[in-house]
Design a protein around this motif. Structure first.
Motif, PDB file in Angstrom:
ATOM      1  N   VAL A   1      68.115  45.973  38.334  1.00 13.06           N
ATOM      2  CA  VAL A   1      68.638  46.033  39.708  1.00 13.06           C
ATOM      3  C   VAL A   1      69.826  46.985  39.747  1.00 13.06           C
ATOM      4  CG1 VAL A   1      69.629  44.761  41.639  1.00 13.06           C
ATOM      5  CG2 VAL A   1      67.920  43.656  40.184  1.00 13.06           C
ATOM      6  N   LYS A   2      69.730  47.981  40.632  1.00 15.85           N
ATOM      7  CA  LYS A   2      70.833  48.906  40.849  1.00 15.85           C
ATOM      8  C   LYS A   2      71.144  48.968  42.337  1.00 15.85           C
ATOM      9  CE  LYS A   2      69.368  51.845  36.983  1.00 15.85           C
ATOM     10  NZ  LYS A   2      68.899  53.196  36.580  1.00 15.85           N
ATOM     11  N   ARG A   3      72.379  49.310  42.640  1.00 19.85           N
ATOM     12  CA  ARG A   3      72.814  49.451  44.033  1.00 19.85           C
ATOM     13  C   ARG A   3      73.362  50.862  44.236  1.00 19.85           C
ATOM     14  NH1 ARG A   3      77.425  45.762  44.730  1.00 19.85           N
ATOM     15  NH2 ARG A   3      78.627  47.481  43.843  1.00 19.85           N
ATOM     16  N   LEU A   4      72.852  51.519  45.259  1.00 21.26           N
ATOM     17  CA  LEU A   4      73.397  52.816  45.654  1.00 21.26           C
ATOM     18  C   LEU A   4      73.878  52.691  47.085  1.00 21.26           C
ATOM     19  CD1 LEU A   4      73.893  55.784  44.926  1.00 21.26           C
ATOM     20  CD2 LEU A   4      71.627  56.308  45.830  1.00 21.26           C
TER      21      LEU A   4
ATOM     22  N   ILE B   1      60.928  49.368  43.537  1.00 21.35           N
ATOM     23  CA  ILE B   1      60.884  49.087  44.964  1.00 21.35           C
ATOM     24  C   ILE B   1      62.273  49.370  45.516  1.00 21.35           C
ATOM     25  CG2 ILE B   1      60.657  47.289  46.721  1.00 21.35           C
ATOM     26  CD1 ILE B   1      58.557  45.966  44.953  1.00 21.35           C
ATOM     27  N   VAL B   2      62.345  50.197  46.536  1.00 21.28           N
ATOM     28  CA  VAL B   2      63.618  50.527  47.175  1.00 21.28           C
ATOM     29  C   VAL B   2      63.786  49.628  48.395  1.00 21.28           C
ATOM     30  CG1 VAL B   2      64.985  52.309  48.335  1.00 21.28           C
ATOM     31  CG2 VAL B   2      63.525  52.914  46.381  1.00 21.28           C
ATOM     32  N   ILE B   3      64.892  48.903  48.440  1.00 28.13           N
ATOM     33  CA  ILE B   3      65.195  48.020  49.573  1.00 28.13           C
ATOM     34  C   ILE B   3      66.273  48.671  50.427  1.00 28.13           C
ATOM     35  CG2 ILE B   3      66.044  45.742  50.243  1.00 28.13           C
ATOM     36  CD1 ILE B   3      65.095  44.716  47.503  1.00 28.13           C
TER      37      ILE B   3
ATOM     38  N   ARG C   1      69.593  61.126  46.203  1.00 25.78           N
ATOM     39  CA  ARG C   1      70.124  60.324  45.095  1.00 25.78           C
ATOM     40  C   ARG C   1      69.223  59.120  44.807  1.00 25.78           C
ATOM     41  NH1 ARG C   1      75.333  62.229  47.089  1.00 25.78           N
ATOM     42  NH2 ARG C   1      75.392  60.621  48.699  1.00 25.78           N
ATOM     43  N   LEU C   2      68.645  58.524  45.841  1.00 23.66           N
ATOM     44  CA  LEU C   2      67.688  57.441  45.619  1.00 23.66           C
ATOM     45  C   LEU C   2      66.475  57.946  44.836  1.00 23.66           C
ATOM     46  CD1 LEU C   2      67.683  55.651  49.111  1.00 23.66           C
ATOM     47  CD2 LEU C   2      68.543  54.709  46.967  1.00 23.66           C
ATOM     48  N   TYR C   3      65.987  59.093  45.225  1.00 24.19           N
ATOM     49  CA  TYR C   3      64.835  59.672  44.538  1.00 24.19           C
ATOM     50  C   TYR C   3      65.177  59.965  43.077  1.00 24.19           C
ATOM     51  CZ  TYR C   3      61.069  62.892  43.337  1.00 24.19           C
ATOM     52  OH  TYR C   3      60.006  63.502  42.729  1.00 24.19           O
TER      53      TYR C   3
ATOM     54  N   ALA D   1      67.491  58.656  41.213  1.00 20.35           N
ATOM     55  CA  ALA D   1      67.773  57.438  40.439  1.00 20.35           C
ATOM     56  C   ALA D   1      66.498  56.743  39.990  1.00 20.35           C
ATOM     57  CB  ALA D   1      68.614  56.478  41.268  1.00 20.35           C
ATOM     58  N   THR D   2      65.413  56.960  40.703  1.00 17.32           N
ATOM     59  CA  THR D   2      64.131  56.338  40.351  1.00 17.32           C
ATOM     60  C   THR D   2      63.212  57.295  39.611  1.00 17.32           C
ATOM     61  OG1 THR D   2      63.139  56.987  42.461  1.00 17.32           O
ATOM     62  CG2 THR D   2      64.250  54.837  42.378  1.00 17.32           C
ATOM     63  N   GLY D   3      63.623  58.526  39.484  1.00 22.40           N
ATOM     64  CA  GLY D   3      62.731  59.523  38.896  1.00 22.40           C
ATOM     65  C   GLY D   3      61.474  59.731  39.717  1.00 22.40           C
ATOM     66  N   GLY D   4      61.554  59.386  40.999  1.00 24.82           N
ATOM     67  CA  GLY D   4      60.393  59.511  41.877  1.00 24.82           C
ATOM     68  C   GLY D   4      59.359  58.418  41.694  1.00 24.82           C
ATOM     69  N   ARG D   5      59.618  57.449  40.791  1.00 25.33           N
ATOM     70  CA  ARG D   5      58.657  56.366  40.514  1.00 25.33           C
ATOM     71  C   ARG D   5      58.839  55.238  41.524  1.00 25.33           C
ATOM     72  NH1 ARG D   5      56.721  54.607  35.832  1.00 25.33           N
ATOM     73  NH2 ARG D   5      55.611  53.288  37.328  1.00 25.33           N
ATOM     74  N   ILE D   6      58.706  55.528  42.780  1.00 25.37           N
ATOM     75  CA  ILE D   6      58.887  54.530  43.833  1.00 25.37           C
ATOM     76  C   ILE D   6      57.529  53.967  44.219  1.00 25.37           C
ATOM     77  CG2 ILE D   6      59.723  54.102  46.172  1.00 25.37           C
ATOM     78  CD1 ILE D   6      61.743  56.367  45.743  1.00 25.37           C
ATOM     79  N   GLU D   7      57.373  52.649  44.062  1.00 22.18           N
ATOM     80  CA  GLU D   7      56.109  51.994  44.363  1.00 22.18           C
ATOM     81  C   GLU D   7      56.036  51.496  45.805  1.00 22.18           C
ATOM     82  OE1 GLU D   7      53.665  51.983  42.091  1.00 22.18           O
ATOM     83  OE2 GLU D   7      55.057  53.115  40.824  1.00 22.18           O
ATOM     84  N   ALA D   8      57.195  51.200  46.390  1.00 25.07           N
ATOM     85  CA  ALA D   8      57.235  50.746  47.786  1.00 25.07           C
ATOM     86  C   ALA D   8      58.657  50.894  48.306  1.00 25.07           C
ATOM     87  CB  ALA D   8      56.778  49.295  47.912  1.00 25.07           C
ATOM     88  N   ILE D   9      58.761  51.038  49.608  1.00 25.33           N
ATOM     89  CA  ILE D   9      60.045  51.094  50.306  1.00 25.33           C
ATOM     90  C   ILE D   9      60.046  49.959  51.323  1.00 25.33           C
ATOM     91  CG2 ILE D   9      61.574  52.474  51.763  1.00 25.33           C
ATOM     92  CD1 ILE D   9      60.034  54.977  50.671  1.00 25.33           C
TER      93      ILE D   9
END
Length: 544
Positions: A281-284, A310-312, A324-326, A328-336
């Motif tokens: 869990v990280k917070r930006l 998963i980006v919340i 920065r969100l992208y 931080a995840t290396g683009g490995r985003i499964e859901a927003i």
């Protein structure tokens, strides 16, 4: 409770606690309460050179001296032992003796001079016909030393009135320079750099200065229950150590990130880099601070490199924050997932999705017809109550459960990270303020009902921490929810009273009565929640 595997730092056992007792000897003066303080030896192993209240460790002999002390009917054995220890320590360190003769008179300077500060205490008092005044010593507070300290004490801070006719004389070994000082003056001298005091002393003096007299302090302590109990936690602020009590905003975050007292977690708000809260869990925080957003909108990243993320709440449409969100995840985003459609939460979803090669789905609830134009939102797919969103990688699973929580907004939802007992509360629960419930999209009855649903989820899923969209992590999740509901119902009672006092009035007439404890500069915001309260009061017929 978070999984040990997801904690940021290896477990360590804090130093064991040692029982001790300290006593604030008080007297009245024309300028207010004065408290007796003394300077510790510069060679002391704990808080060298600090100004303190007399006290020290509890001896086995203290528990054996109950028969030689007076006690209140409500004073338990432990509190009496602590009182006797404090009486003994104040005598040994400062020559102050809380004891009386058979006729009720206090011990005199002659009595004190006849006693050896290094010899067994209770036996000497008995020989002089002195009875310890344990019934005159009350519990003010309970301090448990910080987990980071190498020497830790479990200490009641006791209070008693200074005996008449006595004057403190330091032992010149452990204690030096006894001084009577008003709490406010001690704090001012400390701030100026000339009167070193440690954190528990500072916080105790801050609260003590609110009382006008010794009688008022003793009356407040009559219940035998400490007025507060605290085991502080320490983080880093601007590179310096900063300690906090349980009621202060950063405490829950430190409990999550540094449960064993490690002084490693930076509390400075910044938007350049994600802040790890657990390994998964990280917070930006978005760069949109303000009256409504506090330090900014918190976007959370749940998952890891192998499971994807998963980006919340991707936040506002801010290109730098989205990048920065992208990154931080290396683009490995499964859901927003958007907790709701307000403009500081959902507009970043589409731009973030567009950066991703796999175009992860945007999830949430569509905005209702009652939403403001700037809160229009249509997800790729609507979530349902209790739905599970799962990430799997490296043998670990991260499961987010959806809880629908209308109230702040009609389409508000929260998420629970089941494996770690974390509640992502969006704007339903904040740290540092109460959320605005703004009709028609917001409504107070659904808001309160949603608090009940979240409280039940705490029991069902072992939720200990709340991660809000604004502010630090909150600990003691179920207690925090109960306190928030109690606050709302207390406000409702004031609204009902205002409406009954001015039955023909308007919102502007009721506002000063219902929000008289709120700074007037916040009244324009309070007016929105007042309307929500009034709607609920009328629905329930409470103002008749």
């Amino acid at each position: 409770m978070p999984r040990p595997s997801q904690q940021l730092h290896p477990h360590r056992d804090p130093a064991p606690l040692r029982p001790a007792a300290t006593v604030l000897l008080l007297r009245d003066s024309p300028q207010g309460i004065e408290v007796l303080m003394t300077r510790r030896s510069p060679a002391a192993s704990f808080a060298p050179g600090a100004y303190v209240f007399p006290g020290g460790g509890i001896d086995a002999a203290d528990a054996l001296a109950h028969g030689q002390s007076t006690r209140r009917a409500t004073q338990g054995d432990l509190h009496l032992t602590q009182a006797i220890a404090a009486i003994r320590e104040s005598f040994e360190e400062l020559g102050v003796l809380l004891a009386r003769h058979a006729d009720g008179s206090y011990a005199t300077t002659a009595d004190i001079a006849s006693l050896d500060r290094k010899a067994p205490f209770a036996a000497q008092c008995k020989e002089r016909g002195l009875t310890l005044a344990g019934d005159e010593v009350f519990v003010l507070a309970h301090w448990i030393a910080d987990r980071d300290l190498s020497r830790r004490f479990d200490v009641p801070f006791l209070v008693a009135r200074m005996p008449e006719g006595q004057s403190p004389v330091a032992d010149e070994a452990e204690q030096f320079e006894p001084v009577w000082v008003r709490p406010a003056d001690a704090l001012a001298r400390h701030a100026a750099g000339g009167f070193f005091i440690i954190f528990p002393t500072i916080r105790t003096l801050e609260r003590l200065q609110r009382y006008p007299s010794v009688d008022s302090v003793l009356a407040a302590c009559a219940s035998e229950v400490p007025l507060w109990t605290s085991c502080p936690r320490t983080g880093l602020l601007a590179g310096e150590e900063a300690r906090y009590m349980e009621h202060e905003a950063p405490y829950g975050e430190l409990a999550l990130t540094s449960p064993d007292g490690q002084i490693v977690h930076a509390l400075d708000w910044q938007t350049a880099h994600p802040v790890p809260l657990l390994k998964n869990v990280k917070r930006l925080t978005a760069p949109n601070p303000g009256m409504m957003t506090g330090p900014g909108t918190n976007s959370y990243l749940v998952g890891d490199e192998t499971s994807g993320y998963i980006v919340i709440d991707p936040g506002p449409d801010d290109a730098a924050h989205i990048q920065r969100l992208y990154d931080a995840t290396g683009g490995r985003i499964e859901a927003i997932v958007c907790t709701h459609s307000h403009p500081d939460h959902s507009p970043g979803a589409r731009p973030l999705q567009a950066l991703c090669a796999q175009r992860p789905p945007i999830l949430g609830l569509p905005s209702a017809a009652t939403a403001r134009p700037d809160s229009a939102f249509t997800p790729d797919r609507s979530l349902s109550n209790q739905e599970l969103l799962t990430l799997t990688g490296s043998g670990l699973q991260h499961t987010l459960m959806v809880i629908l929580t209308p109230g702040h907004a009609a389409n508000h939802l929260c998420l629970v990270l089941l494996e770690d007992g974390l509640l992502f509360s969006g704007d339903h629960i904040l740290n540092g303020s109460t959320t605005v419930v703004n009709p028609p999209d917001g409504a107070m009855t659904p808001y309160l009902d949603s608090l009940d649903a979240l409280s039940a989820a705490c029991d069902a899923h072992g939720i200990e921490f709340i991660l809000p969209a604004h502010g630090y992590v909150l600990g003691e999740a179920k207690i925090a929810i109960a306190q928030l509901k109690a606050h709302r119902l207390k406000r409702e009672a004031k609204v009902v009273a205002a409406m009954k006092a001015r039955p023909e009035g308007s919102l502007n007439d009721w506002l000063p009565l219902a929000y008289d404890d709120t700074p007037q500069q916040l009244w324009p915001l309070a007016l929105r929640s007042l309307l929500a309260h009034v709607d609920r009061v009328r629905e329930l017929g409470l103002a008749h």
